[in-house]
Write an enzyme that holds these catalytic residues in place. Structure first.
Site, PDB file in Angstrom:
ATOM      1  N   LYS A 198     -15.484  27.761  -8.381  1.00  0.00           N
ATOM      2  CA  LYS A 198     -16.142  28.201  -7.136  1.00  0.00           C
ATOM      3  C   LYS A 198     -17.166  29.303  -7.446  1.00  0.00           C
ATOM      4  O   LYS A 198     -16.980  30.084  -8.369  1.00  0.00           O
ATOM      5  CB  LYS A 198     -15.085  28.753  -6.180  1.00  0.00           C
ATOM      6  CG  LYS A 198     -14.010  27.744  -5.801  1.00  0.00           C
ATOM      7  CD  LYS A 198     -12.858  28.401  -5.071  1.00  0.00           C
ATOM      8  CE  LYS A 198     -12.077  29.337  -5.954  1.00  0.00           C
ATOM      9  NZ  LYS A 198     -10.848  29.858  -5.325  1.00  0.00           N
ATOM     10  N   THR A 213     -14.573  37.852   3.935  1.00  0.00           N
ATOM     11  CA  THR A 213     -14.275  36.697   3.085  1.00  0.00           C
ATOM     12  C   THR A 213     -12.835  36.738   2.571  1.00  0.00           C
ATOM     13  O   THR A 213     -12.509  36.107   1.573  1.00  0.00           O
ATOM     14  CB  THR A 213     -15.245  36.631   1.885  1.00  0.00           C
ATOM     15  OG1 THR A 213     -15.185  37.891   1.203  1.00  0.00           O
ATOM     16  CG2 THR A 213     -16.659  36.335   2.322  1.00  0.00           C
ATOM     17  N   GLY A 223      -9.434  35.582   2.005  1.00  0.00           N
ATOM     18  CA  GLY A 223      -8.740  34.296   2.147  1.00  0.00           C
ATOM     19  C   GLY A 223      -9.616  33.070   1.973  1.00  0.00           C
ATOM     20  O   GLY A 223      -9.157  31.950   2.195  1.00  0.00           O
ATOM     21  N   THR A 224     -10.865  33.246   1.528  1.00  0.00           N
ATOM     22  CA  THR A 224     -11.744  32.067   1.364  1.00  0.00           C
ATOM     23  C   THR A 224     -11.182  31.087   0.331  1.00  0.00           C
ATOM     24  O   THR A 224     -11.194  29.874   0.541  1.00  0.00           O
ATOM     25  CB  THR A 224     -13.179  32.442   0.933  1.00  0.00           C
ATOM     26  OG1 THR A 224     -13.106  33.353  -0.153  1.00  0.00           O
ATOM     27  CG2 THR A 224     -13.986  33.044   2.055  1.00  0.00           C
ATOM     28  N   GLY A 225     -10.703  31.643  -0.800  1.00  0.00           N
ATOM     29  CA  GLY A 225     -10.225  30.770  -1.881  1.00  0.00           C
ATOM     30  C   GLY A 225      -8.982  29.996  -1.461  1.00  0.00           C
ATOM     31  O   GLY A 225      -8.861  28.792  -1.736  1.00  0.00           O
ATOM     32  N   CYS A 226      -8.063  30.685  -0.778  1.00  0.00           N
ATOM     33  CA  CYS A 226      -6.829  30.022  -0.321  1.00  0.00           C
ATOM     34  C   CYS A 226      -7.194  28.904   0.649  1.00  0.00           C
ATOM     35  O   CYS A 226      -6.701  27.778   0.547  1.00  0.00           O
ATOM     36  CB  CYS A 226      -5.916  31.025   0.396  1.00  0.00           C
ATOM     37  SG  CYS A 226      -5.477  32.460  -0.586  1.00  0.00           S
TER      38      CYS A 226
HETATM   39  N1  ADP Z   1     -20.890  34.456   1.191  1.00  0.00           N
HETATM   40  C1  ADP Z   1     -20.560  33.160   1.156  1.00  0.00           C
HETATM   41  N2  ADP Z   1     -21.314  32.237   1.828  1.00  0.00           N
HETATM   42  C2  ADP Z   1     -20.992  30.924   1.795  1.00  0.00           C
HETATM   43  N3  ADP Z   1     -19.946  30.445   1.105  1.00  0.00           N
HETATM   44  C3  ADP Z   1     -19.169  31.292   0.402  1.00  0.00           C
HETATM   45  C4  ADP Z   1     -19.421  32.704   0.394  1.00  0.00           C
HETATM   46  N4  ADP Z   1     -18.469  33.325  -0.363  1.00  0.00           N
HETATM   47  C5  ADP Z   1     -17.663  32.338  -0.801  1.00  0.00           C
HETATM   48  N5  ADP Z   1     -18.079  31.117  -0.374  1.00  0.00           N
HETATM   49  C6  ADP Z   1     -17.440  29.829  -0.632  1.00  0.00           C
HETATM   50  O1  ADP Z   1     -16.051  29.985  -0.335  1.00  0.00           O
HETATM   51  C7  ADP Z   1     -15.262  29.252  -1.281  1.00  0.00           C
HETATM   52  C8  ADP Z   1     -14.337  30.242  -1.996  1.00  0.00           C
HETATM   53  O2  ADP Z   1     -15.097  30.864  -3.011  1.00  0.00           O
HETATM   54  P1  ADP Z   1     -14.813  32.186  -3.827  1.00  0.00           P
HETATM   55  O3  ADP Z   1     -15.171  33.375  -2.999  1.00  0.00           O
HETATM   56  O4  ADP Z   1     -15.540  32.051  -5.111  1.00  0.00           O
HETATM   57  O5  ADP Z   1     -13.239  32.116  -4.075  1.00  0.00           O
HETATM   58  P2  ADP Z   1     -12.102  33.229  -4.054  1.00  0.00           P
HETATM   59  O6  ADP Z   1     -11.812  33.524  -2.610  1.00  0.00           O
HETATM   60  O7  ADP Z   1     -10.976  32.541  -4.753  1.00  0.00           O
HETATM   61  O8  ADP Z   1     -12.601  34.423  -4.783  1.00  0.00           O
HETATM   62  C9  ADP Z   1     -16.269  28.537  -2.180  1.00  0.00           C
HETATM   63  O9  ADP Z   1     -16.542  27.260  -1.646  1.00  0.00           O
HETATM   64  C10 ADP Z   1     -17.499  29.422  -2.092  1.00  0.00           C
HETATM   65  O10 ADP Z   1     -18.696  28.735  -2.409  1.00  0.00           O
HETATM   66  C1  MP5 Z   2      -0.664  36.459  -0.784  1.00  0.00           C
HETATM   67  C2  MP5 Z   2      -2.075  36.331  -1.224  1.00  0.00           C
HETATM   68  N1  MP5 Z   2      -2.475  35.208  -1.877  1.00  0.00           N
HETATM   69  C3  MP5 Z   2      -3.756  35.085  -2.279  1.00  0.00           C
HETATM   70  C4  MP5 Z   2      -4.683  36.070  -2.040  1.00  0.00           C
HETATM   71  C5  MP5 Z   2      -6.108  35.915  -2.521  1.00  0.00           C
HETATM   72  O1  MP5 Z   2      -7.000  35.814  -1.461  1.00  0.00           O
HETATM   73  P1  MP5 Z   2      -8.466  35.180  -1.581  1.00  0.00           P
HETATM   74  O2  MP5 Z   2      -8.372  33.776  -1.068  1.00  0.00           O
HETATM   75  O3  MP5 Z   2      -9.338  36.031  -0.708  1.00  0.00           O
HETATM   76  O4  MP5 Z   2      -8.891  35.208  -3.017  1.00  0.00           O
HETATM   77  C6  MP5 Z   2      -4.249  37.220  -1.355  1.00  0.00           C
HETATM   78  N2  MP5 Z   2      -5.106  38.233  -1.080  1.00  0.00           N
HETATM   79  N3  MP5 Z   2      -2.935  37.337  -0.954  1.00  0.00           N
END
Ligand code: ADP
Ligand code: MP5
Length: 307
Positions: free
Chosen positions: A175, A209, A211-214
């Site tokens: 990602k 943002t 929880g975006t990854g989850c």
């Molecule tokens: N500012 C943003 N605008 C649009 N999409 C985003 C943004 N930040 C993250 N994403 C998208 O959200 C998803 C989670 O990405 P990321 O932030 O890299 O993961 P994590 O939450 O695990 O750190 C991916 O599809 C990423 O492209």
């Molecule tokens: C219990 C738990 N699991 C995962 C994440 C990661 O969150 P994110 O999706 O923003 O990377 C978090 N903050 N807490």
């Protein structure tokens, strides 16, 4: 048709934006029956992580056994696993029950910097869990930790995806949310061992943002549970997360959660526009389709050659 069922094996986020809570909200929004096995309880809000309390492996094993003895998930995802011991136990349960369609979100560090995975557990994740994964979904720092190399551009991201793929997972999705060099786009890279596919959306300017990854991985899991291909599940995830980030809820004083209702709102808005359209002329139809695409973030999908 039977109701698709998905399982999340992850940590609890008391603030409700990430972890088990984000996963179950996502499953529910997408019409998938959600089940959970909690690996750790975190005391957490939009300001940060105030406490981490892992569950005993016995308690986690028992939750998984209760599910496995009665309910077969059509797909599952793992999130925060915290220790090598928990990872080994989770991998053993997946193998024991022969669960398929496994999405591994290799959660390591919360956005505020708190560690959600012990450093020495990374090798265990690589050795015992990744070989069971249908897809692993690291963000850029997690992909760097798994591959042991720096990611600075598209070529190094492809290289890291190749290294991670060699651990035995079927697909790697790196990602791009953390790619600060790309100020205009959020670009995610999918690799199946042969082909690279990029999923690109506009980058939204926001600090909400959490929880975006989850959420992203939970959409992929929902899609796989419903029988979608990995490419279609990722496309759905990209649309869902774009809507969820675009319409923040403004909850809490820090990095707020994404909006798990937003995708559903947009679907209903689209349906209203289509149903309300009547027999308009072709040019209006074309314009309406453009507007509909805009509703879902204009995700651009491109197959890219090896750099
Ligand atoms: N500012 C943003 N605008 C649009 N999409 C985003 C943004 N930040 C993250 N994403 C998208 O959200 C998803 C989670 O990405 P990321 O932030 O890299 O993961 P994590 O939450 O695990 O750190 C991916 O599809 C990423 O492209
Ligand atoms: C219990 C738990 N699991 C995962 C994440 C990661 O969150 P994110 O999706 O923003 O990377 C978090 N903050 N807490």
């Amino acid at each position: 048709m039977p109701i698709p069922k998905a399982l999340t094996i992850a940590g609890s986020d008391s603030g409700g934006g990430a972890g088990i809570q984000a996963d179950l909200k996502t499953f529910q929004e997408l019409g998938v029956y959600g089940m959970s096995a909690i690996t750790a309880v975190t005391a957490q809000n939009t300001l940060g992580v105030q406490g981490v309390y892992p569950m005993s492996t016995e308690a986690i094993e028992r939750q998984l056994a209760s599910i496995g003895e009665d309910l077969t998930p059509d797909a599952l995802k793992t999130g925060m696993l915290f220790s090598g011991e928990i990872i080994r136990m989770v991998a053993a349960s997946i193998t024991k029950f022969a669960w398929e369609r496994v999405v591994v979100d290799p959660v390591m560090i919360a956005k505020g910097g708190a560690s959600l995975l012990q450093q020495e557990a990374i090798d265990t994740m690589v050795g015992v869990l990744l070989p069971l994964a249908t897809v692993v979904t690291p963000n850029i720092p997690e992909a760097e930790a798994l591959s042991g190399m720096r990611i600075t551009d598209t070529a190094s991201r492809q290289q890291a995806a190749k290294r991670i793929h060699q651990y035995g997972c079927k697909h790697v999705m790196i990602k791009g949310g953390h790619d600060e060099a790309d100020i205009d786009h959020a670009k995610d890279l999918l690799y199946d061992g042969e082909t690279f596919i990029e999923f690109t959306s506009r980058r939204l300017v926001t600090r909400h943002t959490h929880g975006t990854g989850c959420t992203f991985a939970a959409v992929i899991t929902s899609g796989l549970a419903q029988g979608l291909s990995i490419g279609d599940a990722v496309q759905l995830a990209k649309r869902f997360i774009h809507a969820a980030i675009a319409e923040p809820l403004h909850i809490g004083g820090g990095h707020g959660p994404t909006n798990h209702w937003a995708y559903g709102h947009r679907l209903r808005e689209r349906d209203e526009r289509l149903n309300g359209g009547g027999d308009r002329e072709q040019e209006y139809v074309v314009r309406r389709e453009f507007e509909i695409d805009t509703l879902f973030g204009n995700i651009h999908v491109q197959t890219r050659g090896d750099l």
